[in-house]
Design a protein around this motif. Structure first.
Motif, PDB file in Angstrom:
ATOM      1  N   ARG A 267       0.838  -1.197   0.000  1.00 18.46           N
ATOM      2  CA  ARG A 267       0.000   0.000   0.000  1.00 18.46           C
ATOM      3  C   ARG A 267       0.875   1.251   0.000  1.00 18.46           C
ATOM      4  N   SER A 268       0.445   2.278  -0.723  1.00 16.71           N
ATOM      5  CA  SER A 268       1.179   3.545  -0.723  1.00 16.71           C
ATOM      6  C   SER A 268       1.153   4.146   0.674  1.00 16.71           C
ATOM      7  N   LEU A 269       2.319   4.584   1.139  1.00 14.43           N
ATOM      8  CA  LEU A 269       2.471   5.171   2.472  1.00 14.43           C
ATOM      9  C   LEU A 269       2.019   4.217   3.572  1.00 14.43           C
ATOM     10  N   GLY A 270       1.856   2.943   3.210  1.00 11.14           N
ATOM     11  CA  GLY A 270       1.499   1.956   4.209  1.00 11.14           C
ATOM     12  C   GLY A 270       0.021   1.794   4.461  1.00 11.14           C
ATOM     13  N   PHE A 271      -0.810   2.695   3.895  1.00 12.65           N
ATOM     14  CA  PHE A 271      -2.246   2.591   4.184  1.00 12.65           C
ATOM     15  C   PHE A 271      -3.143   2.996   3.015  1.00 12.65           C
ATOM     16  N   LEU A 272      -2.590   3.522   1.929  1.00 17.05           N
ATOM     17  CA  LEU A 272      -3.414   3.938   0.794  1.00 17.05           C
ATOM     18  C   LEU A 272      -3.451   2.852  -0.274  1.00 17.05           C
ATOM     19  N   GLY A 273      -4.646   2.584  -0.790  1.00 20.58           N
ATOM     20  CA  GLY A 273      -4.782   1.609  -1.855  1.00 20.58           C
ATOM     21  C   GLY A 273      -4.623   0.177  -1.386  1.00 20.58           C
ATOM     22  N   GLU A 274      -4.344  -0.701  -2.337  1.00 18.35           N
ATOM     23  CA  GLU A 274      -4.210  -2.125  -2.071  1.00 18.35           C
ATOM     24  C   GLU A 274      -2.902  -2.639  -2.670  1.00 18.35           C
ATOM     25  N   PRO A 275      -2.380  -3.747  -2.174  1.00 17.14           N
ATOM     26  CA  PRO A 275      -1.196  -4.352  -2.804  1.00 17.14           C
ATOM     27  C   PRO A 275      -1.472  -4.640  -4.281  1.00 17.14           C
ATOM     28  N   ALA A 276      -0.438  -4.527  -5.107  1.00 13.40           N
ATOM     29  CA  ALA A 276      -0.628  -4.704  -6.543  1.00 13.40           C
ATOM     30  C   ALA A 276       0.595  -5.356  -7.170  1.00 13.40           C
ATOM     31  N   VAL A 277       0.362  -6.044  -8.293  1.00 14.18           N
ATOM     32  CA  VAL A 277       1.418  -6.755  -9.014  1.00 14.18           C
ATOM     33  C   VAL A 277       1.595  -6.091 -10.380  1.00 14.18           C
ATOM     34  N   ASN A 278       2.819  -5.654 -10.690  1.00 14.73           N
ATOM     35  CA  ASN A 278       3.089  -5.061 -11.998  1.00 14.73           C
ATOM     36  C   ASN A 278       3.249  -6.185 -13.018  1.00 14.73           C
ATOM     37  N   VAL A 279       2.326  -6.271 -13.959  1.00 15.49           N
ATOM     38  CA  VAL A 279       2.260  -7.419 -14.869  1.00 15.49           C
ATOM     39  C   VAL A 279       3.447  -7.464 -15.828  1.00 15.49           C
ATOM     40  N   LEU A 280       3.822  -6.318 -16.394  1.00 14.12           N
ATOM     41  CA  LEU A 280       4.932  -6.307 -17.346  1.00 14.12           C
ATOM     42  C   LEU A 280       6.231  -6.725 -16.661  1.00 14.12           C
ATOM     43  N   ALA A 281       6.507  -6.146 -15.507  1.00 12.99           N
ATOM     44  CA  ALA A 281       7.742  -6.503 -14.792  1.00 12.99           C
ATOM     45  C   ALA A 281       7.750  -7.984 -14.427  1.00 12.99           C
ATOM     46  N   LEU A 282       6.605  -8.508 -14.026  1.00 11.30           N
ATOM     47  CA  LEU A 282       6.515  -9.930 -13.671  1.00 11.30           C
ATOM     48  C   LEU A 282       6.757 -10.815 -14.882  1.00 11.30           C
ATOM     49  N   ASN A 283       6.156 -10.480 -16.016  1.00 11.64           N
ATOM     50  CA  ASN A 283       6.326 -11.307 -17.207  1.00 11.64           C
ATOM     51  C   ASN A 283       7.756 -11.259 -17.749  1.00 11.64           C
ATOM     52  N   LEU A 284       8.410 -10.108 -17.627  1.00 12.41           N
ATOM     53  CA  LEU A 284       9.805 -10.029 -18.043  1.00 12.41           C
ATOM     54  C   LEU A 284      10.681 -10.898 -17.143  1.00 12.41           C
ATOM     55  N   ALA A 285      10.381 -10.886 -15.852  1.00 10.25           N
ATOM     56  CA  ALA A 285      11.130 -11.734 -14.924  1.00 10.25           C
ATOM     57  C   ALA A 285      10.899 -13.213 -15.240  1.00 10.25           C
ATOM     58  N   LEU A 286       9.685 -13.553 -15.642  1.00  8.64           N
ATOM     59  CA  LEU A 286       9.380 -14.937 -16.036  1.00  8.64           C
ATOM     60  C   LEU A 286      10.218 -15.360 -17.234  1.00  8.64           C
ATOM     61  N   ASP A 287      10.293 -14.495 -18.232  1.00 11.89           N
ATOM     62  CA  ASP A 287      11.073 -14.829 -19.427  1.00 11.89           C
ATOM     63  C   ASP A 287      12.552 -15.018 -19.090  1.00 11.89           C
ATOM     64  N   GLU A 288      13.030 -14.283 -18.085  1.00  8.87           N
ATOM     65  CA  GLU A 288      14.434 -14.403 -17.704  1.00  8.87           C
ATOM     66  C   GLU A 288      14.695 -15.649 -16.883  1.00  8.87           C
ATOM     67  N   ARG A 289      13.802 -15.937 -15.920  1.00 10.43           N
ATOM     68  CA  ARG A 289      14.012 -17.047 -15.007  1.00 10.43           C
ATOM     69  C   ARG A 289      13.504 -18.374 -15.558  1.00 10.43           C
ATOM     70  N   PHE A 290      12.375 -18.326 -16.256  1.00  6.23           N
ATOM     71  CA  PHE A 290      11.750 -19.558 -16.760  1.00  6.23           C
ATOM     72  C   PHE A 290      11.387 -19.377 -18.238  1.00  6.23           C
ATOM     73  N   PRO A 291      12.365 -19.389 -19.124  1.00  6.77           N
ATOM     74  CA  PRO A 291      12.086 -19.203 -20.556  1.00  6.77           C
ATOM     75  C   PRO A 291      11.074 -20.213 -21.068  1.00  6.77           C
ATOM     76  N   ALA A 292      10.263 -19.776 -22.022  1.00  7.56           N
ATOM     77  CA  ALA A 292       9.250 -20.667 -22.600  1.00  7.56           C
ATOM     78  C   ALA A 292       9.927 -21.860 -23.259  1.00  7.56           C
ATOM     79  N   ARG A 293       9.312 -23.035 -23.071  1.00  8.00           N
ATOM     80  CA  ARG A 293       9.875 -24.251 -23.640  1.00  8.00           C
ATOM     81  C   ARG A 293       9.651 -24.310 -25.139  1.00  8.00           C
TER      82      ARG A 293
END
Length: 293
Positions: A267-293
């Protein structure tokens, strides 16, 4: 020699125009560009571009689709939140759909290309699609099994009262089979394209159905954000995609979950909004760590 009053006024206006042109048209924009070049701000000023192998692949602030040429989700990637900005995630057309909770009746035209789904039907269709893609229960309250809004137009003998004379499933066009065979003893018929059953006096009646009170598919998977550019999804939406992504990449689901956690912001400042996952950053990390077969 004293200038005429009218000429003095015009010269003063011209001087003001020149001064403000230099200040606001040249000096101010150049100052902002200079500030944007300061260390620590350059990345933000450039749009927070994300690069892979030196090539820009997107922005950390703008969502994007992870689909194939036909618009189908690519199974090895986490999918983003839906977008109503232009054709999707278009920063030049950032907008919401402007559809609200009362948008439950589709516009069904004779030409299918002219038909317009209600917000309810959009949510139902998305939930069904996500359920099929990720192997979870895609049912939602007020949705039919075929992914449209479960809404009836109920006609009564005296308008709002009296016996029921006719019932139409307004979001299921003929020759579809209505999601209910009868309503209070009256047969339910499918809608005829081009007919406005609400204007004809039908009482809009949503039917809840037997879907669970808490759908397995979270809300951000079936609704677009206000800007249509949200690059994040909820941890709950990421969680239901873990098994699919792990299967497609031949990876351990536990390792995929760990990667999701690493790309989840609090959460922003510890209390604003909700936890969130950045999709692009996650998918890039996937391609680096677990390349498509």
């Amino acid at each position: 020699m004293r200038l005429p009053t009218w000429l003095a006024h015009h010269l003063a206006a011209l001087r003001a125009l020149l001064v403000f042109t230099v200040l606001l048209g040249l000096a101010y924009p150049l100052a902002l560009v200079a500030v944007g070049r300061l260390p620590g701000l350059a990345n933000r000023a450039d749009g927070s571009l994300v690069r892979a192998g030196g090539t820009p692949v997107g922005s950390a602030l703008i969502g994007q689709a992870f689909t194939d040429a036909d618009g189908h989700p690519v199974p090895r990637y986490f999918q983003s939140r839906p977008s109503a900005a232009g054709d999707g995630y278009d920063p030049t057309a950032t907008a919401a759909s402007n559809l609200g909770p009362e948008s439950v009746v589709d516009t069904i035209a004779t030409d299918p290309a002219q038909s317009t789904p209600s917000l309810l039907t959009q949510v139902c269709a998305r939930s069904r699609a996500v359920g099929e893609l990720d192997g979870v229960d895609g049912r939602r309250p007020y949705c039919t099994a075929d992914g449209v809004g479960a809404v009836l137009a109920v006609f009564r003998a005296d308008g709002l009262t009296g016996r029921i004379t006719r019932v139409v499933s307004v979001n299921q066009a003929a020759p579809a089979t209505p999601f209910l065979s009868t309503y209070r003893g009256v047969p339910v018929v499918p809608a005829e394209p081009g007919v406005d059953y609400v204007a004809a006096g039908g009482i809009v009646t949503p039917i809840r159905g037997d879907a669970p009170a808490e759908p397995a598919v979270p809300a951000d998977a079936v609704t677009a954000s206000g800007s249509g550019l949200d690059p994040h999804i909820s941890p709950a939406y990421a969680e239901i995609q873990v098994a699919r992504v792990a299967r497609e990449r031949g990876a351990d689901p536990t390792a995929i979950r760990r990667l999701v956690e690493q790309h989840t912001s609090g959460r922003s400042l510890g209390f604003l909004g909700e936890p969130a996952v950045n999709v692009l950053a996650l998918n890039l990390a996937l391609d680096e760590r677990f390349p498509a077969r």
